[in-house]
Enzyme design. Structure first.
Site, PDB file in Angstrom:
ATOM      1  N   GLU A 135      -5.498 -11.226   0.703  1.00  0.00           N
ATOM      2  CA  GLU A 135      -4.776 -10.402   1.686  1.00  0.00           C
ATOM      3  C   GLU A 135      -4.738  -8.966   1.195  1.00  0.00           C
ATOM      4  O   GLU A 135      -4.376  -8.701   0.044  1.00  0.00           O
ATOM      5  CB  GLU A 135      -3.337 -10.928   1.856  1.00  0.00           C
ATOM      6  CG  GLU A 135      -2.546 -10.194   2.927  1.00  0.00           C
ATOM      7  CD  GLU A 135      -1.078 -10.634   2.951  1.00  0.00           C
ATOM      8  OE1 GLU A 135      -0.817 -11.856   3.058  1.00  0.00           O
ATOM      9  OE2 GLU A 135      -0.204  -9.753   2.839  1.00  0.00           O
ATOM     10  N   GLU A 177       2.813 -15.410  -1.828  1.00  0.00           N
ATOM     11  CA  GLU A 177       3.395 -14.358  -2.659  1.00  0.00           C
ATOM     12  C   GLU A 177       4.747 -14.746  -3.244  1.00  0.00           C
ATOM     13  O   GLU A 177       5.781 -14.591  -2.594  1.00  0.00           O
ATOM     14  CB  GLU A 177       3.587 -13.080  -1.836  1.00  0.00           C
ATOM     15  CG  GLU A 177       2.292 -12.394  -1.475  1.00  0.00           C
ATOM     16  CD  GLU A 177       2.527 -11.125  -0.670  1.00  0.00           C
ATOM     17  OE1 GLU A 177       3.671 -10.886  -0.238  1.00  0.00           O
ATOM     18  OE2 GLU A 177       1.558 -10.390  -0.470  1.00  0.00           O
TER      19      GLU A 177
HETATM   20  C1  IDC Z   1       4.711  -8.796   7.148  1.00  0.00           C
HETATM   21  C2  IDC Z   1       4.382  -8.452   8.591  1.00  0.00           C
HETATM   22  C3  IDC Z   1       5.658  -7.995   9.277  1.00  0.00           C
HETATM   23  C4  IDC Z   1       6.724  -9.065   9.117  1.00  0.00           C
HETATM   24  C5  IDC Z   1       6.916  -9.403   7.644  1.00  0.00           C
HETATM   25  C6  IDC Z   1       7.911 -10.536   7.445  1.00  0.00           C
HETATM   26  O1  IDC Z   1       3.378  -7.456   8.622  1.00  0.00           O
HETATM   27  O2  IDC Z   1       5.413  -7.741  10.645  1.00  0.00           O
HETATM   28  O3  IDC Z   1       7.927  -8.567   9.636  1.00  0.00           O
HETATM   29  O4  IDC Z   1       5.682  -9.801   7.101  1.00  0.00           O
HETATM   30  O5  IDC Z   1       8.091 -10.783   6.085  1.00  0.00           O
HETATM   31  C7  IDC Z   1       2.700  -9.110   2.538  1.00  0.00           C
HETATM   32  C8  IDC Z   1       2.920 -10.455   3.102  1.00  0.00           C
HETATM   33  C9  IDC Z   1       2.893 -10.426   4.612  1.00  0.00           C
HETATM   34  C10 IDC Z   1       3.545  -9.172   5.134  1.00  0.00           C
HETATM   35  C11 IDC Z   1       2.715  -7.983   4.680  1.00  0.00           C
HETATM   36  C12 IDC Z   1       3.237  -6.632   5.190  1.00  0.00           C
HETATM   37  O6  IDC Z   1       2.019 -11.410   2.634  1.00  0.00           O
HETATM   38  O7  IDC Z   1       3.575 -11.563   5.078  1.00  0.00           O
HETATM   39  O8  IDC Z   1       3.540  -9.244   6.550  1.00  0.00           O
HETATM   40  N1  IDC Z   1       2.668  -7.972   3.226  1.00  0.00           N
HETATM   41  O9  IDC Z   1       4.525  -6.402   4.735  1.00  0.00           O
HETATM   42  N2  IDC Z   1       2.530  -8.813   1.259  1.00  0.00           N
HETATM   43  C13 IDC Z   1       2.448  -7.490   1.117  1.00  0.00           C
HETATM   44  C14 IDC Z   1       2.528  -6.924   2.378  1.00  0.00           C
END
Ligand code: IDC
Length: 371
Positions: free
Chosen positions: A296, A211
């Site tokens: 995702e 991302e």
């Molecule tokens: C989130 C995890 C969270 C962590 C965070 C760190 O759920 O526990 O603290 O990352 O950056 C994404 C991302 C993915 C995210 C997820 C939810 O690819 O890494 O994970 N998310 O926020 N894109 C949209 C949502």
């Protein structure tokens, strides 16, 4: 079978038997035992007496909506044996063997630097046997400067890849970064050796940038055009590219696609946050001719937390069903947040039960099973 019946009785005696726990012993010999029309328990056959409490069990109310696919059927074919390599064909993804549209559904592992305990062959088996996943995604945790958080996950990612190959499911290796363009050399070095080692397997899909956030599409495109040639030295397999704004700006990619062959674009959504406007964008991108892959998605809010938004998730699935879009759900983890499918180790959370049902509905009657 005798052992399985004993295990069944033991399991029936256990009051806390309502979890979907993954066995930490091999479950390759799992048998499906029908208890009543509505209740099915899957129990690891050999070497599992002491693992009874961990053997995977689906509660009666969950299985009323699902149809078990017998082990025999599972071993007869696999998604990868049936479809072969997934390749682009205009705005579609098709099987090289079948020439027809392919849609596969499965789960994404969590950031590899934070959830290494799930990067195992046993969890791949669990996801294939119990979740009926046709695809799994490894999320190699990379920092915003483009440098891996921790390279110790690399052998674990390889364990997952090798088990995915063994089980005939697809495996995405995702450079899980929000700043990969800051250090393309790290990505080039990683993907080049990965492609050399595994790029001849039809199972393997390369997702080179999870991302990008607030950077221009030109920046992302330039990064992709550096990394992809390194993969192409060894592999013509599908490469998936992200887009700005957390892989939502697929229209920017559609207007100026990456140069190269067999390239798809990821679209990420979190049902609690992203609604019809994002599907409208995605529809326009499809119309412009690029293939999309939801590598995702979450049933909760974009921060990974909150409760399940069932209405929005169903709307998204209607859209993915209609457009034959492949997807991986976030995430195989037990952190205390809404998107985790486990609430602890391998005990299913409410989200985990819901997602399992959604995936099974999509994959239990899949073409590759002979339907
Ligand atoms: C989130 C995890 C969270 C962590 C965070 C760190 O759920 O526990 O603290 O990352 O950056 C994404 C991302 C993915 C995210 C997820 C939810 O690819 O890494 O994970 N998310 O926020 N894109 C949209 C949502």
């Amino acid at each position: 079978m005798k052992k399985a019946v004993i295990l069944l009785l033991m399991c029936a005696m256990l009051t806390g038997c309502e979890t979907g726990a993954a066995s930490d012993v091999s479950v390759q010999t799992t048998e499906q035992i029908t208890v009543t029309a509505a209740e099915t328990i899957s129990i690891a056959d050999e070497a599992s007496a002491e693992a009874t409490q961990k053997a995977t069990e689906i509660s009666a109310e969950e299985t009323t909506k699902t149809t078990e696919v017998s082990e025999t059927e599972k071993t007869e074919s696999t998604p990868v044996a049936y479809y072969g390599e997934i390749i682009t064909d205009g705005n579609k993804l098709v099987g090289k063997n079948t020439g027809e549209t392919v849609r596969v559904t499965g789960m994404s592992f969590f950031w590899s630097n934070w959830s290494q305990k799930y990067y195992t062959a046993d969890y791949v088996d669990y996801l294939v046997d119990d979740y009926n996943c046709e695809i799994v995604r490894c999320s190699y945790g990379v920092q915003d400067n483009g440098v891996p958080h921790d390279k110790s996950c690399e052998p674990l990612i390889e364990d997952v890849i090798e088990q995915a190959i063994e089980r005939g499911v697809y495996v995405i290796v995702d450079w899980h970064s929000h700043g990969a363009h800051n250090n393309p050399d790290e990505a080039i070095a990683y993907f080049e050796q990965l492609a050399e080692k595994y790029g001849s397997y039809d199972n393997v899909i390369f997702e080179i940038y999870n991302e990008p956030t607030q950077v221009s599409w030109d920046t992302v495109k330039a990064y992709a055009e550096k990394v992809i040639p390194a993969i192409r030295k060894y592999s013509d397999n599908l490469v998936i590219v992200g887009s700005p704004t957390w892989s939502q700006d697929v229209l920017l990619a559609a207007d100026n696609p990456v140069n190269g062959e067999n390239i798809a674009y990821t679209l990420h959504f979190y049902a609690g946050t992203h609604k019809q406007w994002l599907r409208d964008n995605a529809d326009k991108a499809l119309e412009k001719g690029i293939p999309l892959f939801v590598t995702e998605w979450g049933s909760v809010n974009a921060d990974g937390n909150g409760s399940i938004d069932r209405t929005s998730t169903e709307e998204w699935f209607e859209w993915m069903d209609k457009n034959n879009i492949s997807s991986c759900n976030w995430a195989v983890n037990d952190k205390d947040e809404g998107s985790s499918i486990f609430k602890q180790d391998s005990i299913l959370s409410e989200t985990g039960k819901y997602i399992m049902e959604l995936i099974r509905e999509r994959t239990e009657n899949a073409e590759w099973r002979g339907n």
